[in-house]
Design a protein around this motif. Structure first.
Motif, mmCIF file in Angstrom:
data_model
loop_
_atom_site.group_PDB
_atom_site.id
_atom_site.type_symbol
_atom_site.label_atom_id
_atom_site.label_comp_id
_atom_site.label_asym_id
_atom_site.label_seq_id
_atom_site.Cartn_x
_atom_site.Cartn_y
_atom_site.Cartn_z
ATOM 1 N N ILE A 170 0.830 -1.209 0.000
ATOM 2 C CA ILE A 170 0.000 0.000 0.000
ATOM 3 C C ILE A 170 0.861 1.255 0.000
ATOM 4 C CG2 ILE A 170 -1.726 1.340 1.273
ATOM 5 C CD1 ILE A 170 -2.855 -1.323 2.282
ATOM 6 N N GLY A 171 1.786 1.338 0.923
ATOM 7 C CA GLY A 171 2.586 2.556 1.074
ATOM 8 C C GLY A 171 3.468 2.851 -0.118
ATOM 9 N N ALA A 172 4.230 1.881 -0.560
ATOM 10 C CA ALA A 172 5.149 2.102 -1.679
ATOM 11 C C ALA A 172 4.410 2.485 -2.967
ATOM 12 C CB ALA A 172 6.029 0.880 -1.893
ATOM 13 N N PRO A 173 3.326 1.800 -3.331
ATOM 14 C CA PRO A 173 2.621 2.222 -4.549
ATOM 15 C C PRO A 173 2.066 3.647 -4.473
ATOM 16 C CG PRO A 173 2.000 -0.011 -4.011
ATOM 17 C CD PRO A 173 2.812 0.503 -2.854
ATOM 18 N N VAL A 174 1.581 4.044 -3.315
ATOM 19 C CA VAL A 174 1.049 5.401 -3.177
ATOM 20 C C VAL A 174 2.164 6.427 -3.351
ATOM 21 C CG1 VAL A 174 0.034 7.032 -1.523
ATOM 22 C CG2 VAL A 174 -0.930 4.747 -1.763
ATOM 23 N N VAL A 175 3.295 6.181 -2.705
ATOM 24 C CA VAL A 175 4.424 7.106 -2.816
ATOM 25 C C VAL A 175 4.943 7.156 -4.249
ATOM 26 C CG1 VAL A 175 6.819 7.468 -2.079
ATOM 27 C CG2 VAL A 175 5.071 6.895 -0.396
ATOM 28 N N ILE A 176 5.075 6.006 -4.885
ATOM 29 C CA ILE A 176 5.567 5.964 -6.262
ATOM 30 C C ILE A 176 4.590 6.653 -7.205
ATOM 31 C CG2 ILE A 176 6.047 4.409 -8.194
ATOM 32 C CD1 ILE A 176 7.277 2.498 -6.094
ATOM 33 N N TYR A 177 3.312 6.408 -7.031
ATOM 34 C CA TYR A 177 2.313 7.037 -7.891
ATOM 35 C C TYR A 177 2.373 8.557 -7.793
ATOM 36 C CZ TYR A 177 -2.121 8.560 -9.807
ATOM 37 O OH TYR A 177 -3.077 9.215 -10.535
ATOM 38 N N HIS A 178 2.381 9.067 -6.576
ATOM 39 C CA HIS A 178 2.399 10.521 -6.400
ATOM 40 C C HIS A 178 3.711 11.139 -6.868
ATOM 41 C CE1 HIS A 178 -1.495 11.102 -4.604
ATOM 42 N NE2 HIS A 178 -1.290 10.062 -3.819
ATOM 43 N N GLY A 179 4.797 10.397 -6.772
ATOM 44 C CA GLY A 179 6.061 10.901 -7.276
ATOM 45 C C GLY A 179 6.161 10.879 -8.789
ATOM 46 N N ALA A 180 5.570 9.868 -9.408
ATOM 47 C CA ALA A 180 5.666 9.715 -10.863
ATOM 48 C C ALA A 180 4.596 10.498 -11.618
ATOM 49 C CB ALA A 180 5.563 8.232 -11.229
#
Length: 60
Positions: A26-36
């Motif tokens: 959950i955490g990593a995909p959210v961070v990656i999505y918002h960064g990308a």
């Protein structure tokens, strides 16, 4: 392991594993999505955010 030893085990290792699962799935995909998102657009950001759960699931 004898039955009397399993009764005294702490639930903390299970809680730690659960927290790690939440962070990866959950955490990593959210961070990656918002960064990308600002750089790659919605579709590519969504694709990039699927990488950690896919790698995590294939490693298990």
């Amino acid at each position: 392991m004898p039955a009397d030893m399993t009764a005294n085990r702490s639930p903390l290792p299970k809680l730690g594993a659960f927290a790690l699962d939440l962070a990866v799935n959950i955490g990593a995909p959210v961070v990656i999505y918002h960064g990308a998102l600002p750089h790659w657009g919605m579709t590519r950001a969504l694709v990039a955010s699927t990488v950690p759960p896919l790698v995590w699931g294939s490693a298990a």
